[in-house]
Scaffold this motif. Structure first.
Motif, PDB file in Angstrom:
ATOM      1  N   ASN A  44       0.880  -1.295  -0.104  1.00  0.00           N
ATOM      2  CA  ASN A  44       0.135  -0.211   0.066  1.00  0.00           C
ATOM      3  C   ASN A  44       0.779   1.308  -0.049  1.00  0.00           C
ATOM      4  O   ASN A  44       0.551   2.150  -0.620  1.00  0.00           O
ATOM      5  N   ALA A  45       1.980   1.333   0.787  1.00  0.00           N
ATOM      6  CA  ALA A  45       2.644   2.469   0.699  1.00  0.00           C
ATOM      7  C   ALA A  45       3.392   2.882  -0.660  1.00  0.00           C
ATOM      8  O   ALA A  45       3.550   3.829  -1.195  1.00  0.00           O
ATOM      9  N   LEU A  46       3.921   1.490  -1.437  1.00  0.00           N
ATOM     10  CA  LEU A  46       4.188   1.638  -2.613  1.00  0.00           C
ATOM     11  C   LEU A  46       3.137   2.005  -3.779  1.00  0.00           C
ATOM     12  O   LEU A  46       3.406   2.609  -4.788  1.00  0.00           O
ATOM     13  N   THR A  56      13.804   4.447   2.932  1.00  0.00           N
ATOM     14  CA  THR A  56      12.619   5.533   3.368  1.00  0.00           C
ATOM     15  C   THR A  56      11.358   4.685   3.609  1.00  0.00           C
ATOM     16  O   THR A  56      10.422   4.882   4.434  1.00  0.00           O
ATOM     17  N   LEU A  57      11.013   3.625   2.628  1.00  0.00           N
ATOM     18  CA  LEU A  57       9.825   2.742   2.820  1.00  0.00           C
ATOM     19  C   LEU A  57       9.873   2.157   4.069  1.00  0.00           C
ATOM     20  O   LEU A  57       8.774   2.093   4.750  1.00  0.00           O
ATOM     21  N   ALA A  58      10.839   1.673   4.617  1.00  0.00           N
ATOM     22  CA  ALA A  58      10.948   0.796   5.848  1.00  0.00           C
ATOM     23  C   ALA A  58      10.511   1.760   6.904  1.00  0.00           C
ATOM     24  O   ALA A  58       9.899   1.346   7.701  1.00  0.00           O
ATOM     25  N   GLY A  59      11.162   3.004   6.817  1.00  0.00           N
ATOM     26  CA  GLY A  59      10.590   4.068   7.948  1.00  0.00           C
ATOM     27  C   GLY A  59       9.298   4.250   7.955  1.00  0.00           C
ATOM     28  O   GLY A  59       8.346   4.364   8.895  1.00  0.00           O
ATOM     29  N   ARG A  60       8.761   4.291   6.810  1.00  0.00           N
ATOM     30  CA  ARG A  60       7.251   4.699   6.508  1.00  0.00           C
ATOM     31  C   ARG A  60       6.228   3.721   7.159  1.00  0.00           C
ATOM     32  O   ARG A  60       5.122   3.973   7.847  1.00  0.00           O
ATOM     33  N   VAL A  61       6.830   2.415   7.039  1.00  0.00           N
ATOM     34  CA  VAL A  61       5.989   1.292   7.471  1.00  0.00           C
ATOM     35  C   VAL A  61       6.280   0.724   8.876  1.00  0.00           C
ATOM     36  O   VAL A  61       5.946  -0.213   9.395  1.00  0.00           O
ATOM     37  N   ALA A  62       7.433   1.472   9.566  1.00  0.00           N
ATOM     38  CA  ALA A  62       7.830   1.191  10.735  1.00  0.00           C
ATOM     39  C   ALA A  62       8.208  -0.088  10.681  1.00  0.00           C
ATOM     40  O   ALA A  62       7.964  -1.063  11.844  1.00  0.00           O
ATOM     41  N   PHE A  63       9.246  -0.353   9.921  1.00  0.00           N
ATOM     42  CA  PHE A  63       9.892  -1.806  10.123  1.00  0.00           C
ATOM     43  C   PHE A  63      11.452  -1.576   9.856  1.00  0.00           C
ATOM     44  O   PHE A  63      11.911  -0.766   9.224  1.00  0.00           O
ATOM     45  N   ASP A  64      11.956  -2.489  10.560  1.00  0.00           N
ATOM     46  CA  ASP A  64      13.559  -2.265  10.630  1.00  0.00           C
ATOM     47  C   ASP A  64      14.051  -2.351   9.189  1.00  0.00           C
ATOM     48  O   ASP A  64      13.769  -3.243   8.552  1.00  0.00           O
ATOM     49  N   ASP A  86      18.961   2.772  -7.997  1.00  0.00           N
ATOM     50  CA  ASP A  86      18.768   4.291  -8.560  1.00  0.00           C
ATOM     51  C   ASP A  86      19.913   4.363  -9.516  1.00  0.00           C
ATOM     52  O   ASP A  86      21.041   4.168  -9.119  1.00  0.00           O
ATOM     53  N   PRO A  87      19.578   4.978 -10.458  1.00  0.00           N
ATOM     54  CA  PRO A  87      20.569   5.320 -11.579  1.00  0.00           C
ATOM     55  C   PRO A  87      21.602   6.393 -11.081  1.00  0.00           C
ATOM     56  O   PRO A  87      22.688   6.483 -11.252  1.00  0.00           O
ATOM     57  N   ALA A  88      21.194   7.216  -9.908  1.00  0.00           N
ATOM     58  CA  ALA A  88      21.999   8.192  -9.487  1.00  0.00           C
ATOM     59  C   ALA A  88      22.983   7.636  -8.207  1.00  0.00           C
ATOM     60  O   ALA A  88      23.987   8.216  -8.141  1.00  0.00           O
ATOM     61  N   ASP A  89      22.514   6.235  -7.598  1.00  0.00           N
ATOM     62  CA  ASP A  89      23.217   5.970  -6.523  1.00  0.00           C
ATOM     63  C   ASP A  89      23.062   4.471  -6.561  1.00  0.00           C
ATOM     64  O   ASP A  89      21.977   3.986  -6.096  1.00  0.00           O
ATOM     65  N   LYS A  90      23.796   3.651  -7.218  1.00  0.00           N
ATOM     66  CA  LYS A  90      23.465   2.212  -7.411  1.00  0.00           C
ATOM     67  C   LYS A  90      23.555   1.384  -6.200  1.00  0.00           C
ATOM     68  O   LYS A  90      22.866   0.233  -6.116  1.00  0.00           O
ATOM     69  N   ARG A  91      23.730   1.917  -5.210  1.00  0.00           N
ATOM     70  CA  ARG A  91      23.605   1.149  -3.722  1.00  0.00           C
ATOM     71  C   ARG A  91      22.054   1.402  -3.151  1.00  0.00           C
ATOM     72  O   ARG A  91      21.754   0.565  -2.350  1.00  0.00           O
ATOM     73  N   ARG A  92      21.396   2.263  -3.723  1.00  0.00           N
ATOM     74  CA  ARG A  92      20.056   2.667  -3.130  1.00  0.00           C
ATOM     75  C   ARG A  92      19.272   2.035  -4.110  1.00  0.00           C
ATOM     76  O   ARG A  92      19.204   2.005  -5.351  1.00  0.00           O
ATOM     77  N   LYS A  93      18.239   1.321  -3.485  1.00  0.00           N
ATOM     78  CA  LYS A  93      17.270   0.610  -4.259  1.00  0.00           C
ATOM     79  C   LYS A  93      15.772   1.195  -4.210  1.00  0.00           C
ATOM     80  O   LYS A  93      15.541   1.538  -3.293  1.00  0.00           O
ATOM     81  N   LEU A  94      15.233   1.397  -5.640  1.00  0.00           N
ATOM     82  CA  LEU A  94      13.977   1.930  -5.735  1.00  0.00           C
ATOM     83  C   LEU A  94      12.913   0.702  -5.894  1.00  0.00           C
ATOM     84  O   LEU A  94      13.357  -0.034  -6.690  1.00  0.00           O
ATOM     85  N   LEU A  95      11.761   1.166  -5.565  1.00  0.00           N
ATOM     86  CA  LEU A  95      10.569  -0.146  -5.646  1.00  0.00           C
ATOM     87  C   LEU A  95       9.485   0.378  -6.153  1.00  0.00           C
ATOM     88  O   LEU A  95       9.036   1.509  -5.941  1.00  0.00           O
TER      89      LEU A  95
END
Length: 145
Positions: A44-46, A56-64, A86-95
């Motif tokens: 639902n968050a996505l 950010t998603l983990a923080g939003r759904v209050a999960f570790d 993320d094209p700008a930062d390969k370590r960052r995963k977008l969902l």
């Protein structure tokens, strides 16, 4: 004076017991979907914020954040979530939720609504509203500091 701690009336114990009840009811009502409350929240968050990053998603759904990767991996394995670097930062995963994931989340809404009704069933209407308000205040108060 009792030597033991009266855990049966301790807020922490009661919150834990209420959580156990809530999860059990959720799992019964949504059994056909084989989904957890956290997975449902992630979907639902996505739906609301496609392309959000994993932390950010983990923080939003209050999960570790450290554990969220495995939960997202299970959603990805079901074909419900798509994860990209993320094209700008390969370590960052977008969902993103896949069309199938969004359809399943929408089909689950009725079962989840039934679970929420069952969770609050022992309370009258005023108590239900009061409990939700107080739980929100409790969570917000601890998040604030």
């Amino acid at each position: 004076m009792a030597r033991s701690f009266d855990f049966e009336h301790a807020p922490g114990h009661l919150v834990r017991r209420a959580h156990q009840t809530a999860v059990a009811i959720f799992m019964e009502e949504t059994s056909e979907f084989e989904v957890t409350p956290v997975q449902f929240a992630i979907l639902n968050a996505l739906i609301d914020d496609p392309g959000e990053d994993q932390v950010t998603l983990a923080g939003r759904v209050a999960f570790d954040a450290a554990t969220s990767g495995s939960v997202i991996g299970r959603l990805e394995a079901k074909g419900w979530v798509r994860r990209e670097a993320d094209p700008a930062d390969k370590r960052r995963k977008l969902l993103w939720v896949t069309p199938e994931g969004e359809a399943v989340a929408l089909r689950m809404k009725r079962a989840v609504a039934r679970s929420q009704t069952r969770i609050l069933a022992p309370l009258d209407a005023a108590e239900r509203a009061q409990l939700v308000q107080l739980l929100g205040k409790l969570v917000a108060g601890h998040e604030a500091g």
